[in-house]
Design an enzyme around this catalytic site. Structure first.
Site, mmCIF file in Angstrom:
data_model
loop_
_atom_site.group_PDB
_atom_site.id
_atom_site.type_symbol
_atom_site.label_atom_id
_atom_site.label_comp_id
_atom_site.label_asym_id
_atom_site.label_seq_id
_atom_site.Cartn_x
_atom_site.Cartn_y
_atom_site.Cartn_z
ATOM 1 N N ARG A 18 -77.608 -20.523 -29.008
ATOM 2 C CA ARG A 18 -77.593 -21.808 -28.535
ATOM 3 C C ARG A 18 -76.157 -22.218 -28.991
ATOM 4 O O ARG A 18 -75.294 -22.737 -27.975
ATOM 5 C CB ARG A 18 -78.618 -22.704 -28.677
ATOM 6 C CG ARG A 18 -79.725 -22.642 -27.836
ATOM 7 C CD ARG A 18 -80.966 -23.242 -28.258
ATOM 8 N NE ARG A 18 -81.363 -22.970 -29.721
ATOM 9 C CZ ARG A 18 -82.242 -23.494 -30.433
ATOM 10 N NH1 ARG A 18 -82.824 -24.652 -29.931
ATOM 11 N NH2 ARG A 18 -82.574 -23.147 -31.890
ATOM 12 N N ASN A 36 -84.469 -23.480 -25.896
ATOM 13 C CA ASN A 36 -85.277 -22.533 -25.979
ATOM 14 C C ASN A 36 -86.546 -22.898 -25.125
ATOM 15 O O ASN A 36 -86.977 -24.015 -25.184
ATOM 16 C CB ASN A 36 -85.628 -22.170 -27.202
ATOM 17 C CG ASN A 36 -84.570 -21.466 -28.076
ATOM 18 O OD1 ASN A 36 -83.567 -21.140 -27.398
ATOM 19 N ND2 ASN A 36 -84.541 -21.430 -29.625
#
Ligand SMILES: [Zn+2]
Ligand SMILES: [Zn+2]
Length: 747
Positions: A18, A36
């Site tokens: 990320r 996620n």
């Protein structure tokens, strides 16, 4: 302006993915979010079209080295006019498909920090980041968040939390993030488990090893036992407390420079040693360590430090250290502190207060013709799945009797468990059941079918029968050698018909005898046996497997009949009393079991060359024959006879070996010629079967001399396939079982 939604499945969580996406999105001035999901990640970005193209290009090209994409899809959606790019909270519901990462060796950046006096993590043994550190060994559940790991016991301090929350930091959402202020701590215990040191525990642990004592160390995936690898007495003492007579011990070296003094190292081997998996690598010995480290073995199983704790300890020591799993004999590696202290008879214990969720042994790999072959698949590799092309039903495969692993399939993935062990002890069977529960739970898989070996007496077979009846599941029984070949076919993406060469110690065959020297015409559903070795007896069953001299007797009995007892080869290997008993057994057909095992032929050669008459561990005979084998182009003769299948007769081979021994030919040359004969045999059967694709599987092909020669000599006329991600030995059986089971279940 455009907005796109990108779905990525694969290994994209807990690896700094990320932050990576955040960085490239903000650099390009794109707005949107990443989060996620249970399947992987979901990204939405909006901005100018050419910037979005650039974004996708970078996403594919510059991804973090731990990221693996199995699915990448994007589509245009309507604009939402976000003001910024954000990392937003994980989804809490949905179908779980996330990957669990293996434990990863300490990265270069973290190593720099632990050896930097000015860093807050100076000499801190639990340093990690999103590129490295514990994963599988600490994860309790998915999604992968700190609260679902054994790190939940430790509350991050202010400064760690800042790193954790900062998308630009290497420790952004590094779930096991810790520092000396807030993370796990180490202690030194005496042999009774009493704390004797906290502050200088590591320094004292180093002194203990230097003094020739045995240190039990709580590692990443379990306890380990450490002694000075140069100190013969220390190694002998370790053998005593571990109840392990001759099986080689792995050695940890402080660094490559020191390792280079002891072994022959090529670039490929260095790459394996320094890989993120950081396995034990089998390397040719150049200079000896303690004599009883690996008797009669020309290899050393070597590894480099892979956790900060090991790095710091090895840095202090600057010499090679035996680093073997903390267990007794063949039992599973211990992970519980109490059990370790009561079971392992170490002089001292270096422990810490971060619980280990599940046992994960060190992995072992070898290098054959610049290809890695996995001998024990555990830390660093497990639980990454094998991705297959077909959709599989949910299947549980319970594996083989020795070197057991279990495999479980879901969608297009096969999850292979870590090394469990030989199913001979109650402890191992307990672990086997625990790991099955663990894999079913963590991946939320409900098996529709269960696959086991065809052997009716295996404990795994009985277990599978039980589960199948109780839960009304389909039960599929698979032949050992078919599973071997199938696992290697899968490893090479072959689904057509192949000629499988399945050579190993033992596996239950169609005719209820013990197979192990088989040529099978195979596909994923079926096989037919096209050739095998002339059978001989295991005199006394299990005992014959442990005593190469009994195999030699059996071979010579086949050749000479009763007269074999008059040969010096036999007379000098047994007492008179033993000979009388053996004569009776043969005469009255007591405890005689037929086998065609190539593993046993290696034992017979180990015996006739006087290398070993009684084995201490499985495969020792073959290892010793390989260890002395010298390069030669000569070979021995063999005969082929056609009945319903081709029978390979080894009689000329042994007669010529006897002749060579009489002529005092160098034993290394004899061993080399024996290997070459096996290569010739494969070539001959391959020609007769008129099949181009030859697949090699079974424990015998861990032998690098043999496998290397098969590849180089037969590679010109045939396509030779060897293993890649799946071990050639019985640890790979469960994967083959899944594939065969899936194909039978779908019919
Ligand atoms: Zn790191
Ligand atoms: Zn901290």
């Amino acid at each position: 302006m455009k907005r796109i939604r990108i779905k990525i499945k694969g290994c994209v969580q807990g690896i700094g993915f990320r932050p990576f996406v955040y960085r490239i999105a903000t650099q390009l001035g794109l707005k949107g979010f990443i989060k996620n999901t249970f399947e992987g990640v979901l990204i939405e970005v909006e901005g100018k079209e050419y910037l979005l193209d650039e974004f996708i290009k970078k996403l594919k090209r510059d991804k973090p080295y731990l990221a693996i994409y199995h699915f990448f899809e994007f589509s245009e959606i309507s604009l939402k006019y976000n003001k910024e790019f954000k990392i937003i909270k994980s989804e809490k519901k949905g179908e779980r498909e996330s990957f669990i990462l293996p434990d990863i060796a300490t990265c270069k950046l973290c190593i720099e920090e632990i050896f930097n006096k000015n860093n807050k993590r100076y000499l801190y043994p639990f340093t990690n980041c999103t590129f490295c550190g514990p994963r599988f060994s600490i994860i309790e559940d998915l999604p992968y968040d700190r609260n679902n790991t054994t790190m939940k016991l430790f509350k991050m301090c202010e400064s760690c939390r800042e790193e954790y929350n900062n998308p630009m930091d290497r420790r952004f959402h590094a779930q096991p993030n810790a520092c000396p202020n807030c993370g796990p701590k180490i202690y030194l215990l005496d042999s009774k488990g009493k704390i004797i040191s906290k502050k200088d525990a590591l320094e004292r642990a180093a002194t203990i090893i230097r003094d020739g004592k045995i240190l039990a160390l709580k590692g990443l995936g379990g306890y380990q036992l450490l002694v000075d690898a140069r100190n013969e007495n220390a190694v002998i003492n370790l053998r005593k407390i571990k109840k392990r007579k001759e099986k080689p011990f792995a050695v940890m070296f402080p660094d490559l420079e020191i390792l280079k003094k002891y072994v022959i190292l090529g670039d490929f081997e260095i790459k394996l040693l320094e890989s993120i998996e950081s396995p034990i690598v089998l390397l040719r010995k150049k200079k000896s360590l303690a004599k009883s480290l690996a008797p009669g073995n020309s290899y050393i199983g070597a590894m480099l430090p892979y956790t900060p704790l090991h790095h710091i300890l090895m840095y202090k020591l600057q010499f090679p250290v035996v680093c073997t799993s903390g267990n007794i004999s063949d039992e599973p590696i211990i992970i519980e502190d109490k059990q370790a202290i009561s079971t392992l008879k170490a002089d001292y214990f270096l422990v810490h207060n971060r619980p280990i969720k599940r046992p994960v042994d060190d992995s072992v790999v070898g290098a054959i013709v610049n290809k890695k072959i996995i001998i024990r698949r555990a830390r660093g590799y497990v639980p990454l799945p094998i991705i297959v092309e077909q959709e599989l039903p949910n299947i549980l495969a319970v594996g083989a009797h020795l070197k057991n692993t279990v495999s479980i399939s879901k969608n297009n993935k096969i999850f292979i468990s870590q090394h469990i062990g030989d199913m001979n002890t109650w402890e191992t069977f307990k672990l086997f059941k625990k790991i099955i529960r663990d894999f079913k739970n963590i991946y939320k898989i409900k098996p529709e079918g269960i696959v086991c070996d065809a052997h009716p007496e295996y404990i795994t077979t009985k277990f599978a029968e039980n589960i199948a009846t109780k839960n009304n599941l389909s039960l599929i029984k698979v032949y050992h050698h078919h599973a071997h070949i199938t696992s290697c076919m899968l490893d090479n993406n072959l689904s057509c018909k192949v000629l499988g060469v399945a050579w190993d110690g033992a596996g239950y065959g169609l005719d209820k005898t013990i197979w192990g020297g088989e040529f099978l015409l195979s596909n994923y559903e079926n096989f037919s046996r096209v050739a095998s070795f002339r059978p001989f007896y295991l005199i006394g069953g299990e005992r014959a497997i442990r005593e190469p001299r009994r195999i030699l007797l059996s071979i010579l009995y086949e050749i000479y009949g009763e007269n074999c007892f008059e040969l010096n080869f036999i007379k000098n290997k047994f007492s008179k009393k033993e000979i009388n008993i053996l004569k009776k057994m043969i005469g009255k057909d007591i405890m005689l079991f037929k086998t065609s095992s190539v593993g046993r032929l290696f034992d017979a050669v180990a015996s006739i060359l006087n290398l070993k008459q009684k084995l201490n561990f499985e495969g020792q005979g073959a290892i010793m024959v390989e260890s002395i084998a010298e390069n030669t182009s000569d070979s021995y003769s063999f005969k082929l006879r056609k009945s319903d299948i081709w029978i390979i007769n080894w009689e000329p081979l042994f007669l010529e070996i006897i002749d060579d021994i009489k002529h005092k030919i160098n034993l290394g040359i004899i061993a080399g010629k024996f290997h070459n004969t096996l290569v010739k045999i494969i070539g001959e059967i391959a020609r007769k079967s008129k099949i181009k694709k030859i697949v090699l599987s079974g424990g015998v092909f861990q032998n690098s001399y043999l496998t290397r020669k098969v590849v180089s000599f037969l590679g010109k006329n045939f396509e030779i396939y060897i293993h890649d991600k799946i071990p050639p030995n019985d640890a790979g059986i469960s994967v083959g079982q899944v594939i065969i089971g899936a194909n039978k279940l779908c019919v």
